[in-house]
Scaffold this motif. Structure first.
Motif, PDB file in Angstrom:
ATOM      1  N   GLY A   1     -13.302  12.162   2.265  1.00 47.13           N
ATOM      2  CA  GLY A   1     -12.268  11.814   1.296  1.00 47.13           C
ATOM      3  C   GLY A   1     -11.983  12.939   0.322  1.00 47.13           C
ATOM      4  O   GLY A   1     -10.822  13.219  -0.005  1.00 47.13           O
ATOM      5  N   LEU A   2     -13.035  13.622  -0.136  1.00 43.92           N
ATOM      6  CA  LEU A   2     -12.860  14.734  -1.075  1.00 43.92           C
ATOM      7  C   LEU A   2     -12.089  15.879  -0.437  1.00 43.92           C
ATOM      8  O   LEU A   2     -11.263  16.526  -1.088  1.00 43.92           O
ATOM      9  N   GLN A   3     -12.362  16.151   0.830  1.00 42.42           N
ATOM     10  CA  GLN A   3     -11.687  17.259   1.502  1.00 42.42           C
ATOM     11  C   GLN A   3     -10.215  16.982   1.759  1.00 42.42           C
ATOM     12  O   GLN A   3      -9.452  17.907   2.031  1.00 42.42           O
ATOM     13  N   GLY A   4      -9.816  15.706   1.667  1.00 44.11           N
ATOM     14  CA  GLY A   4      -8.411  15.373   1.847  1.00 44.11           C
ATOM     15  C   GLY A   4      -7.609  15.330   0.562  1.00 44.11           C
ATOM     16  O   GLY A   4      -6.397  15.094   0.600  1.00 44.11           O
ATOM     17  N   LEU A   5      -8.253  15.567  -0.577  1.00 40.88           N
ATOM     18  CA  LEU A   5      -7.535  15.550  -1.849  1.00 40.88           C
ATOM     19  C   LEU A   5      -6.711  16.822  -2.020  1.00 40.88           C
ATOM     20  O   LEU A   5      -7.148  17.915  -1.634  1.00 40.88           O
ATOM     21  N   PRO A   6      -5.517  16.719  -2.592  1.00 35.06           N
ATOM     22  CA  PRO A   6      -4.677  17.910  -2.799  1.00 35.06           C
ATOM     23  C   PRO A   6      -5.270  18.838  -3.856  1.00 35.06           C
ATOM     24  O   PRO A   6      -5.675  18.383  -4.938  1.00 35.06           O
ATOM     25  N   SER A   7      -5.334  20.120  -3.557  1.00 39.39           N
ATOM     26  CA  SER A   7      -5.916  21.086  -4.498  1.00 39.39           C
ATOM     27  C   SER A   7      -4.956  21.442  -5.631  1.00 39.39           C
ATOM     28  O   SER A   7      -5.391  21.858  -6.716  1.00 39.39           O
ATOM     29  N   GLY A   8      -3.654  21.252  -5.404  1.00 39.11           N
ATOM     30  CA  GLY A   8      -2.672  21.627  -6.422  1.00 39.11           C
ATOM     31  C   GLY A   8      -2.809  20.834  -7.703  1.00 39.11           C
ATOM     32  O   GLY A   8      -2.589  21.369  -8.806  1.00 39.11           O
ATOM     33  N   ILE A   9      -3.210  19.573  -7.589  1.00 40.78           N
ATOM     34  CA  ILE A   9      -3.321  18.733  -8.779  1.00 40.78           C
ATOM     35  C   ILE A   9      -4.463  19.208  -9.678  1.00 40.78           C
ATOM     36  O   ILE A   9      -4.399  19.104 -10.903  1.00 40.78           O
TER      37      ILE A   9
ATOM     38  N   LEU B   1      -8.162   8.969  -7.129  1.00 39.23           N
ATOM     39  CA  LEU B   1      -7.705   9.329  -5.790  1.00 39.23           C
ATOM     40  C   LEU B   1      -8.707   8.925  -4.710  1.00 39.23           C
ATOM     41  O   LEU B   1      -8.326   8.703  -3.551  1.00 39.23           O
ATOM     42  N   MET B   2      -9.968   8.820  -5.086  1.00 38.38           N
ATOM     43  CA  MET B   2     -10.999   8.471  -4.112  1.00 38.38           C
ATOM     44  C   MET B   2     -11.217   6.957  -3.992  1.00 38.38           C
ATOM     45  O   MET B   2     -12.065   6.514  -3.219  1.00 38.38           O
ATOM     46  N   LYS B   3     -10.461   6.169  -4.736  1.00 39.93           N
ATOM     47  CA  LYS B   3     -10.679   4.723  -4.744  1.00 39.93           C
ATOM     48  C   LYS B   3     -10.568   4.095  -3.361  1.00 39.93           C
ATOM     49  O   LYS B   3     -11.428   3.276  -2.979  1.00 39.93           O
ATOM     50  N   PRO B   4      -9.546   4.421  -2.540  1.00 37.28           N
ATOM     51  CA  PRO B   4      -9.496   3.833  -1.190  1.00 37.28           C
ATOM     52  C   PRO B   4     -10.716   4.194  -0.342  1.00 37.28           C
ATOM     53  O   PRO B   4     -11.252   3.344   0.380  1.00 37.28           O
ATOM     54  N   THR B   5     -11.172   5.442  -0.421  1.00 36.96           N
ATOM     55  CA  THR B   5     -12.345   5.854   0.341  1.00 36.96           C
ATOM     56  C   THR B   5     -13.601   5.135  -0.137  1.00 36.96           C
ATOM     57  O   THR B   5     -14.442   4.718   0.663  1.00 36.96           O
ATOM     58  N   ILE B   6     -13.715   4.978  -1.447  1.00 40.15           N
ATOM     59  CA  ILE B   6     -14.882   4.279  -2.004  1.00 40.15           C
ATOM     60  C   ILE B   6     -14.881   2.819  -1.572  1.00 40.15           C
ATOM     61  O   ILE B   6     -15.941   2.254  -1.254  1.00 40.15           O
ATOM     62  N   LEU B   7     -13.709   2.186  -1.532  1.00 39.45           N
ATOM     63  CA  LEU B   7     -13.637   0.792  -1.084  1.00 39.45           C
ATOM     64  C   LEU B   7     -14.072   0.654   0.367  1.00 39.45           C
ATOM     65  O   LEU B   7     -14.799  -0.283   0.729  1.00 39.45           O
ATOM     66  N   VAL B   8     -13.636   1.588   1.208  1.00 41.39           N
ATOM     67  CA  VAL B   8     -14.070   1.571   2.612  1.00 41.39           C
ATOM     68  C   VAL B   8     -15.577   1.723   2.710  1.00 41.39           C
ATOM     69  O   VAL B   8     -16.256   0.992   3.450  1.00 41.39           O
TER      70      VAL B   8
ATOM     71  N   TYR C   1     -12.205  -7.132   0.644  1.00 44.13           N
ATOM     72  CA  TYR C   1     -11.800  -5.737   0.856  1.00 44.13           C
ATOM     73  C   TYR C   1     -10.315  -5.646   1.201  1.00 44.13           C
ATOM     74  O   TYR C   1      -9.589  -4.804   0.652  1.00 44.13           O
ATOM     75  N   LEU C   2      -9.853  -6.497   2.109  1.00 43.36           N
ATOM     76  CA  LEU C   2      -8.438  -6.474   2.486  1.00 43.36           C
ATOM     77  C   LEU C   2      -7.552  -6.796   1.288  1.00 43.36           C
ATOM     78  O   LEU C   2      -6.467  -6.213   1.128  1.00 43.36           O
ATOM     79  N   TYR C   3      -7.995  -7.717   0.449  1.00 49.40           N
ATOM     80  CA  TYR C   3      -7.235  -8.053  -0.756  1.00 49.40           C
ATOM     81  C   TYR C   3      -7.146  -6.857  -1.699  1.00 49.40           C
ATOM     82  O   TYR C   3      -6.063  -6.555  -2.233  1.00 49.40           O
ATOM     83  N   LEU C   4      -8.248  -6.172  -1.899  1.00 50.15           N
ATOM     84  CA  LEU C   4      -8.249  -5.014  -2.795  1.00 50.15           C
ATOM     85  C   LEU C   4      -7.395  -3.882  -2.237  1.00 50.15           C
ATOM     86  O   LEU C   4      -6.694  -3.193  -2.988  1.00 50.15           O
ATOM     87  N   ILE C   5      -7.449  -3.687  -0.913  1.00 49.29           N
ATOM     88  CA  ILE C   5      -6.629  -2.646  -0.294  1.00 49.29           C
ATOM     89  C   ILE C   5      -5.144  -2.966  -0.436  1.00 49.29           C
ATOM     90  O   ILE C   5      -4.330  -2.088  -0.778  1.00 49.29           O
ATOM     91  N   ARG C   6      -4.769  -4.223  -0.193  1.00 46.55           N
ATOM     92  CA  ARG C   6      -3.368  -4.609  -0.342  1.00 46.55           C
ATOM     93  C   ARG C   6      -2.909  -4.483  -1.788  1.00 46.55           C
ATOM     94  O   ARG C   6      -1.786  -4.040  -2.068  1.00 46.55           O
ATOM     95  N   LYS C   7      -3.796  -4.846  -2.713  1.00 44.39           N
ATOM     96  CA  LYS C   7      -3.456  -4.710  -4.136  1.00 44.39           C
ATOM     97  C   LYS C   7      -3.272  -3.238  -4.492  1.00 44.39           C
ATOM     98  O   LYS C   7      -2.386  -2.888  -5.274  1.00 44.39           O
ATOM     99  N   GLU C   8      -4.101  -2.368  -3.917  1.00 48.17           N
ATOM    100  CA  GLU C   8      -3.987  -0.938  -4.176  1.00 48.17           C
ATOM    101  C   GLU C   8      -2.674  -0.387  -3.620  1.00 48.17           C
ATOM    102  O   GLU C   8      -2.023   0.457  -4.253  1.00 48.17           O
ATOM    103  N   GLU C   9      -2.247  -0.868  -2.448  1.00 44.38           N
ATOM    104  CA  GLU C   9      -0.995  -0.391  -1.862  1.00 44.38           C
ATOM    105  C   GLU C   9       0.199  -0.830  -2.683  1.00 44.38           C
ATOM    106  O   GLU C   9       1.184  -0.091  -2.824  1.00 44.38           O
ATOM    107  N   VAL C  10       0.142  -2.047  -3.224  1.00 42.86           N
ATOM    108  CA  VAL C  10       1.254  -2.546  -4.053  1.00 42.86           C
ATOM    109  C   VAL C  10       1.394  -1.733  -5.326  1.00 42.86           C
ATOM    110  O   VAL C  10       2.484  -1.407  -5.776  1.00 42.86           O
ATOM    111  N   MET C  11       0.230  -1.389  -5.928  1.00 45.29           N
ATOM    112  CA  MET C  11       0.250  -0.602  -7.153  1.00 45.29           C
ATOM    113  C   MET C  11       0.746   0.824  -6.864  1.00 45.29           C
ATOM    114  O   MET C  11       1.385   1.437  -7.696  1.00 45.29           O
TER     115      MET C  11
END
Length: 302
Positions: A189-197, A219-226, A292-302
């Protein structure tokens, strides 16, 4: 007629495509769906070693579930399972995150050091359980020897035979196993974060701590949830490590739900109650997956 022929040919091609899924579907039906359905059926019957051979298996409804839920050992096993799971997840995720942050940086030897840490994850559980049993043994264990020589204790501690320390010992062993898995998931997950930010944050004067709390963690919240979902599922169903190190003892101090289900089925030969307890465990894990599915869907809506 030409359109009809094209449509017919298209349907044939679709059918051929679905035939490639047939081996996988048969495998899932034989080794996943059928065992689950059969276990559910067993849980509604009174099955023991006697009537299992004779074939007379009376239907008892939800009596097995009531018996299991009312058993005093079920409450203890549930509490131990929760303590075992929560403690493992907290420490393995925290240490794994720290190691992921470390190995996300480039320094001499970071690749081979990361590979060495993966040995714990790839080593068979029977070897890990045996090694930790030797290390935590009362008289000759290396842990006791180190603590004695350092002056932390004055006499050996019987880690695995003391009801007050047996569960802690199992948790430590399972944390050691889980750390590499947590590190790998979080590092990806860390290696997929954008370096520009991060470069923009440096320009704005944000230090490392602010970057971690306001950039990395969100930014790591989805990976941490998984990781949390997989970690809870894998930890909650741990059976082999406890079987090797303590066998659920001493005095049921390391008794957990999977091990209790095993004992009901293959030590006490109360197959219906063992199946019922397995289904209860499956239900609890299913609730975690739904959360988990509920939290992921809530994260996508936000």
């Amino acid at each position: 007629m030409e359109k009809f022929g094209n449509a017919k040919q298209l349907n044939r091609n679709k059918f051929k495509d679905y035939t490639f899924l047939l081996p996988s579907a048969l495998f899932l039906l034989a080794f996943l769906v059928y065992p689950i359905l059969y276990n559910i059926l067993l849980s509604f019957k009174d099955i023991n070693i006697g009537n299992l051979i004779q074939g007379e298996q009376p239907f008892v409804g939800i009596e097995n579930y009531i018996t299991v839920l009312k058993a005093p050992l079920f409450g203890k096993a549930l509490v131990n399972s929760l303590i075992f799971t929560v403690a493992t997840i907290i420490f393995s995720t925290s240490i794994g995150f720290a190691l992921a942050l470390l190995f996300n940086k480039s320094f001499p030897g970071h690749k081979w050091m990361r590979s060495i840490l993966l040995i714990a994850w790839m080593t068979p559980i029977i070897i890990i359980g045996t090694v930790f049993s030797w290390m935590l043994s009362g008289e000759n264990g290396i842990i006791n020897e180190f603590l004695l020589q350092s002056g932390f204790i004055s006499q050996p501690v019987y880690w695995l035979t003391n009801p007050n320390s047996a569960l802690i010992s199992i948790i430590i062993a399972n944390i050691w196993i889980s750390i590499p898995f947590s590190m790998v998931i979080l590092l990806s997950g860390l290696q997929g974060l954008p370096s520009g930010i991060y470069e923009a944050a440096k320009i704005d004067g944000a230090n490392k701590i602010k970057q971690f709390y306001y950039i990395t963690l969100p930014l790591m919240k989805p990976t941490i949830l998984v990781l949390l979902m997989l970690g809870v599922i894998f930890t909650f169903k741990v059976f082999d490590l406890i079987y090797i190190m303590t066998g659920g003892g001493p005095a049921d101090s390391t008794q957990v739900i999977p091990f209790l289900a095993y004992q009901l089925s293959f030590s006490m030969y109360r197959f219906g109650e063992g199946a019922a307890l397995s289904n209860i465990s499956f239900f609890l894990i299913g609730m975690i997956a739904i959360l988990y599915l509920y939290l992921i869907r809530k994260e996508e809506v936000m």
